[in-house]
Scaffold this motif. Sequence first.
Motif, PDB file in Angstrom:
ATOM      1  N   ALA A 201       0.846  -1.197   0.000  1.00  0.00           N
ATOM      2  CA  ALA A 201       0.000   0.000   0.000  1.00  0.00           C
ATOM      3  C   ALA A 201       0.875   1.237   0.000  1.00  0.00           C
ATOM      4  O   ALA A 201       1.714   1.406   0.896  1.00  0.00           O
ATOM      5  CB  ALA A 201      -0.904   0.015   1.224  1.00  0.00           C
ATOM      6  N   ASP A 202       0.702   2.081  -1.005  1.00  0.00           N
ATOM      7  CA  ASP A 202       1.374   3.375  -1.032  1.00  0.00           C
ATOM      8  C   ASP A 202       0.451   4.372  -0.344  1.00  0.00           C
ATOM      9  O   ASP A 202      -0.558   4.795  -0.906  1.00  0.00           O
ATOM     10  CB  ASP A 202       1.666   3.803  -2.471  1.00  0.00           C
ATOM     11  N   LEU A 203       0.801   4.723   0.900  1.00  0.00           N
ATOM     12  CA  LEU A 203      -0.010   5.622   1.708  1.00  0.00           C
ATOM     13  C   LEU A 203       0.607   7.009   1.818  1.00  0.00           C
ATOM     14  O   LEU A 203       0.128   7.840   2.575  1.00  0.00           O
ATOM     15  CB  LEU A 203      -0.202   5.031   3.120  1.00  0.00           C
ATOM     16  N   GLU A 204       1.619   7.277   1.031  1.00  0.00           N
ATOM     17  CA  GLU A 204       2.445   8.486   1.051  1.00  0.00           C
ATOM     18  C   GLU A 204       3.345   8.507   2.289  1.00  0.00           C
ATOM     19  O   GLU A 204       2.972   8.027   3.345  1.00  0.00           O
ATOM     20  CB  GLU A 204       1.611   9.767   0.937  1.00  0.00           C
ATOM     21  N   TRP A 205       4.546   9.018   2.058  1.00  0.00           N
ATOM     22  CA  TRP A 205       5.604   8.989   3.065  1.00  0.00           C
ATOM     23  C   TRP A 205       5.912   7.552   3.499  1.00  0.00           C
ATOM     24  O   TRP A 205       6.359   7.310   4.609  1.00  0.00           O
ATOM     25  CB  TRP A 205       5.277   9.865   4.269  1.00  0.00           C
ATOM     26  N   GLY A 206       5.643   6.631   2.623  1.00  0.00           N
ATOM     27  CA  GLY A 206       5.940   5.247   2.937  1.00  0.00           C
ATOM     28  C   GLY A 206       5.156   4.272   2.092  1.00  0.00           C
ATOM     29  O   GLY A 206       3.994   4.506   1.760  1.00  0.00           O
ATOM     30  N   LEU A 259      -4.043   0.657  10.717  1.00  0.00           N
ATOM     31  CA  LEU A 259      -3.231   1.562   9.903  1.00  0.00           C
ATOM     32  C   LEU A 259      -1.906   1.838  10.608  1.00  0.00           C
ATOM     33  O   LEU A 259      -1.813   1.776  11.837  1.00  0.00           O
ATOM     34  CB  LEU A 259      -3.989   2.878   9.686  1.00  0.00           C
ATOM     35  N   PRO A 260      -0.864   2.176   9.846  1.00  0.00           N
ATOM     36  CA  PRO A 260       0.403   2.548  10.472  1.00  0.00           C
ATOM     37  C   PRO A 260       0.242   3.787  11.352  1.00  0.00           C
ATOM     38  O   PRO A 260      -0.661   4.614  11.143  1.00  0.00           O
ATOM     39  CB  PRO A 260       1.321   2.850   9.279  1.00  0.00           C
ATOM     40  N   SER A 261       1.113   3.921  12.316  1.00  0.00           N
ATOM     41  CA  SER A 261       1.103   5.087  13.197  1.00  0.00           C
ATOM     42  C   SER A 261       1.241   6.369  12.377  1.00  0.00           C
ATOM     43  O   SER A 261       2.095   6.465  11.498  1.00  0.00           O
ATOM     44  CB  SER A 261       2.257   4.989  14.203  1.00  0.00           C
ATOM     45  N   GLY A 262       0.388   7.345  12.645  1.00  0.00           N
ATOM     46  CA  GLY A 262       0.421   8.621  11.931  1.00  0.00           C
ATOM     47  C   GLY A 262      -0.468   8.686  10.717  1.00  0.00           C
ATOM     48  O   GLY A 262      -0.523   9.730  10.048  1.00  0.00           O
ATOM     49  N   TYR A 263      -1.197   7.581  10.429  1.00  0.00           N
ATOM     50  CA  TYR A 263      -2.033   7.534   9.231  1.00  0.00           C
ATOM     51  C   TYR A 263      -3.529   7.531   9.543  1.00  0.00           C
ATOM     52  O   TYR A 263      -4.347   7.254   8.670  1.00  0.00           O
ATOM     53  CB  TYR A 263      -1.663   6.321   8.377  1.00  0.00           C
ATOM     54  N   SER A 264      -3.877   7.837  10.763  1.00  0.00           N
ATOM     55  CA  SER A 264      -5.282   7.935  11.139  1.00  0.00           C
ATOM     56  C   SER A 264      -5.575   9.317  11.713  1.00  0.00           C
ATOM     57  O   SER A 264      -4.917   9.745  12.662  1.00  0.00           O
ATOM     58  CB  SER A 264      -5.640   6.876  12.189  1.00  0.00           C
TER      59      SER A 264
END
Length: 322
Positions: A201-206, A259-264
């Motif tokens: 998953a390309d979620l931006e910044w990672g 979700l990864p930390s910082g993505y919610s």
Amino acid sequence: MGAGPCDIYAAGATPCVAAHSTTRALLQSYSGRLYQVRRSSDNATRDITTRTAGGTADAAAQDSFCSGTTCVVTVVYDQSGHGNDLWYQGSSVVPGSSSSSPARATSESLTVGGSKAYSLYINPGNSYWRDGHLTGVPTGSAPEGMYMVTSGTHVNSGCCFDYGNSETTRKADAAGAMDAINFGTECWFGGCSGTGPWVQADLEWGLYSGGSQSWNSAQRAFTSKFVTATLKNNGTSRFAMKGSNAQSGSLYTVWDGGLPSGYSPMKKQGAIILGSGGDCCKPGGGANLSAGTFYEGAMVAGYPSDATENAVQANIVAAGYR
């Protein structure tokens, strides 16, 4: 012809807001344009349509039009009715874009249900884009899902072979500003096991293999000629990724969790990207270094059920990619 992927999504209360394919109709009733080719001999263009409602592409029309010259794919039309057509970055239809060119139209032929078709065969420098934030593509923390049929035999580690939700600014704006399927051999955070290609998953910044920057041990390489990849994200707490051979078998879940930390919450902007990352193809922006193959895909509003995704996979298998 029976129900298509977008009929199945609609029945599951997650309607398609964008649907693209160079090979077939994605709705049972669709009988319109699939994509456009432009030939080099005189710069004339021709829309390639389905042969029948709900059917496969009229590859013979492309062969006739491109005979004796070369052709490129300038646009892949949206079948969903929302007008989310994907034009190549660098065209006048995508204002301010540059550093990209249309993909060659005849790089790869195949058959779908026994009928000849062509893929969108993307090499570094090819990408397609649409600002769909006013035409149905989910924004902010709204839930969404998506799938694409791609190939495990034409991949690389360049950034980034994506299909999905991206920035309207074409800049790397924030964590969560993207929500796109990535397929390739790129190992963003390191520590990857094997050589891929993987559904990520390309979620931006990672580029995430799972719910954190650590490698997800449930990941699996998908090396078959035809690959189904899915992604869904509820926008606040959960996302899931799956993959499979597009010719047989069921979907395998590589991640279904937080979700990864910082993505919610997610901060989606509602553009659609195909064949590059989000910060591609504008003056001073990033270059597109990815390779990949696109046969079909769709984006939907809402969080699709597992049953809906399983039915879409069964439909793809039944379509008969060869």
